[in-house]
Design an enzyme around this catalytic site. Sequence first.
Site, PDB file in Angstrom:
ATOM      1  N   ARG A  60       0.793  -1.236   0.000  1.00  0.00           N
ATOM      2  CA  ARG A  60       0.000   0.000   0.000  1.00  0.00           C
ATOM      3  C   ARG A  60       0.819   1.277   0.000  1.00  0.00           C
ATOM      4  O   ARG A  60       0.299   2.335  -0.359  1.00  0.00           O
ATOM      5  CB  ARG A  60      -0.968   0.002   1.182  1.00  0.00           C
ATOM      6  CG  ARG A  60      -2.098  -1.016   0.979  1.00  0.00           C
ATOM      7  CD  ARG A  60      -2.824  -1.265   2.255  1.00  0.00           C
ATOM      8  NE  ARG A  60      -4.007  -2.089   2.057  1.00  0.00           N
ATOM      9  CZ  ARG A  60      -4.521  -2.883   2.991  1.00  0.00           C
ATOM     10  NH1 ARG A  60      -3.957  -2.951   4.182  1.00  0.00           N
ATOM     11  NH2 ARG A  60      -5.599  -3.592   2.756  1.00  0.00           N
ATOM     12  N   ASP A  70       3.190   6.647  -6.285  1.00  0.00           N
ATOM     13  CA  ASP A  70       2.168   6.219  -5.323  1.00  0.00           C
ATOM     14  C   ASP A  70       1.667   7.374  -4.461  1.00  0.00           C
ATOM     15  O   ASP A  70       2.348   7.836  -3.551  1.00  0.00           O
ATOM     16  CB  ASP A  70       2.754   5.116  -4.435  1.00  0.00           C
ATOM     17  CG  ASP A  70       1.659   4.376  -3.676  1.00  0.00           C
ATOM     18  OD1 ASP A  70       0.716   3.897  -4.338  1.00  0.00           O
ATOM     19  OD2 ASP A  70       1.729   4.306  -2.440  1.00  0.00           O
ATOM     20  N   ASP A 124      -9.993   1.564  -9.148  1.00  0.00           N
ATOM     21  CA  ASP A 124      -8.807   0.828  -9.604  1.00  0.00           C
ATOM     22  C   ASP A 124      -7.806   0.680  -8.451  1.00  0.00           C
ATOM     23  O   ASP A 124      -7.604   1.616  -7.673  1.00  0.00           O
ATOM     24  CB  ASP A 124      -8.160   1.611 -10.755  1.00  0.00           C
ATOM     25  CG  ASP A 124      -6.970   0.882 -11.353  1.00  0.00           C
ATOM     26  OD1 ASP A 124      -7.174  -0.180 -11.958  1.00  0.00           O
ATOM     27  OD2 ASP A 124      -5.827   1.374 -11.190  1.00  0.00           O
ATOM     28  N   HIS A 177      -4.310  -1.551  -3.153  1.00  0.00           N
ATOM     29  CA  HIS A 177      -3.060  -0.829  -2.906  1.00  0.00           C
ATOM     30  C   HIS A 177      -3.274   0.453  -2.111  1.00  0.00           C
ATOM     31  O   HIS A 177      -2.367   1.276  -2.008  1.00  0.00           O
ATOM     32  CB  HIS A 177      -2.354  -0.544  -4.237  1.00  0.00           C
ATOM     33  CG  HIS A 177      -1.956  -1.812  -4.939  1.00  0.00           C
ATOM     34  ND1 HIS A 177      -0.839  -2.524  -4.597  1.00  0.00           N
ATOM     35  CD2 HIS A 177      -2.570  -2.521  -5.926  1.00  0.00           C
ATOM     36  CE1 HIS A 177      -0.757  -3.604  -5.367  1.00  0.00           C
ATOM     37  NE2 HIS A 177      -1.802  -3.628  -6.176  1.00  0.00           N
ATOM     38  N   GLU A 227     -11.480  -2.676  -6.949  1.00  0.00           N
ATOM     39  CA  GLU A 227     -10.613  -3.721  -7.495  1.00  0.00           C
ATOM     40  C   GLU A 227      -9.719  -4.265  -6.379  1.00  0.00           C
ATOM     41  O   GLU A 227      -8.711  -3.653  -6.025  1.00  0.00           O
ATOM     42  CB  GLU A 227      -9.736  -3.189  -8.637  1.00  0.00           C
ATOM     43  CG  GLU A 227      -8.974  -4.315  -9.318  1.00  0.00           C
ATOM     44  CD  GLU A 227      -7.717  -3.881 -10.052  1.00  0.00           C
ATOM     45  OE1 GLU A 227      -7.168  -4.710 -10.789  1.00  0.00           O
ATOM     46  OE2 GLU A 227      -7.269  -2.725  -9.893  1.00  0.00           O
ATOM     47  N   ARG A 257     -21.232  -8.266 -14.548  1.00  0.00           N
ATOM     48  CA  ARG A 257     -20.706  -7.331 -15.538  1.00  0.00           C
ATOM     49  C   ARG A 257     -20.206  -8.131 -16.740  1.00  0.00           C
ATOM     50  O   ARG A 257     -19.380  -9.023 -16.601  1.00  0.00           O
ATOM     51  CB  ARG A 257     -19.548  -6.522 -14.954  1.00  0.00           C
ATOM     52  CG  ARG A 257     -18.938  -5.524 -15.938  1.00  0.00           C
ATOM     53  CD  ARG A 257     -17.706  -4.833 -15.359  1.00  0.00           C
ATOM     54  NE  ARG A 257     -16.684  -5.810 -15.032  1.00  0.00           N
ATOM     55  CZ  ARG A 257     -15.617  -5.564 -14.263  1.00  0.00           C
ATOM     56  NH1 ARG A 257     -15.424  -4.390 -13.739  1.00  0.00           N
ATOM     57  NH2 ARG A 257     -14.734  -6.517 -14.020  1.00  0.00           N
TER      58      ARG A 257
END
Length: 494
Positions: free
Chosen positions: A165, A174, A204, A208, A241, A343
């Site tokens: 992360r 990041d 998305d 993370h 995600e 989906r």
Amino acid sequence: MFLTKLSVLATLLALASAQFSPNYKDGRNGMVHLFEWKWDDIAAECENFLGPYGFAGLQVSPVNENAVIGGRPWWERYQPISYKLTTRSGNEQQFASMVKRCNAVGVRTYVDVVFNHMSANGNSRGTAGSQADPGSKSFPAVPFSTLDFNPTCSITNYNDPKNIRNCELVGLRDLNQGNSWVRDKIVDFLNHLVDLGVAGFRVDAAKHMWPADLAVIYGRVKNLNTAHGFNAGAKPYIFQEVIDLGGEAISKSEYTGLGAVTEFRHSDSIGKVFRGKDQLRYLVNWGTAWGFAASDRSLVFVDNHDNQRGHGAGGADVLTYKVPKQYKMASAFMLAHPFGTPRVMSSFAFSDTDQGPPTSDGSNIASPRFNSDMSCNNGWVCEHRWRQIYNMVGFRNAAANAQLQNWWDNGKNQIAFSRGNRAFVAFNNDGYDLSSSLQTGLPAGTYCDVISGSKSGSSCTGKSVVVGSDGRANISIRQNEQDGVLAIHVNAKL
Ligand SMILES: *[C@@H]1O[C@H](CO)[C@@H](O)[C@H](O)[C@H]1NC(C)=O
């Protein structure tokens, strides 16, 4: 202690406002990801196809400015330069018009939002003309500077949440979502999209980002815009995600209190089953028993834009348009089964896994063109325009909230079930014919099989199925038929 209490409070606040409903219009169901489509083409698709065929929603590719990368790979759209709404799919005015036109015909828009990171080192010019210097973490069009990012380090250890992360995914700069300026910029971006009439977001790379930071960000997003027909107080549908196939430090359960997650185990399992690596009869308990998140927390799919080309997670078992018979069977099962928010993937054809969408000149995205049977050409696959898939969206709408009933299997790879007294489906993945008298749950009458054809006036262009007064019908799916599915429902009664 104090900090812990604060983060618990933030989580509780987010829970109180969390939204797990996709905000679909009544009577509609099924979402399609129109991967890399242009906004003007999507607006027309809503009016000409998605609206009339009962689709409830569409996911678009990222809408904000991305780095222009040589060869124009599809993944350049996951390298943000700013939150200006100009990409190869179109500009802000075109996007706003698309959302409005789609809402007007009952089709909701979900935006793929990328705010875990900015562009990687070396990619400096954006699709809206902005300049950036990812090398020095300078993105003046936002603006973000080095203060807004985590210190440079690489993701190397999926057993370490801090590494996952706080470090860079393949060199992507990041962002620190704990920073108040970063939070403000992300919230402004999401709220701008809400103002334009979108119904939710695919987040998305959520895995993370720290769940506590996401809780604060989601908690600050506005209610949906009532001028676009949303109910007062409706919150954006959020699907995150989070790739969790097991065996890693980060679990999807850390995110399911905040919104739905993209359920990659569904993609993995449905691929294995319809590739014949697992028997269809085991599908009898499809759902959380397979390790999936709860139904209203699971955004489910057969394949997505990453795993259909071997990117992200998911192995060789993922089914794609390249294996059409099994792909249609898996898609039909997903759409027939009540579990999750399905989906449908809509792809462009590719041979190289980096290859971007079809273009007219190497740069501008080409528009899909349509054949007389409504399928696409000009480089677009358009799985959502395959009869076996769009007619199953119609099946899902006809089934509405009816329960799964009348499960039948042959002990191997032939199964059938009904959705109450509204719809019935059968599958044959054995190497021999299915020929049985089965309970359909449906009222007596003659029905059109919406897999082999469509209802046209009072006749059927495919097989017809006679249901007797006891609800039973003689169901036949030969092993060599083009499709291994048969599906009938009350709206396809002749
Ligand atoms: C199914 O087939 C049997 C044997 O041919 C026939 O007697 C029966 O009427 C059929 N059932 C229906 C609902 O058509």
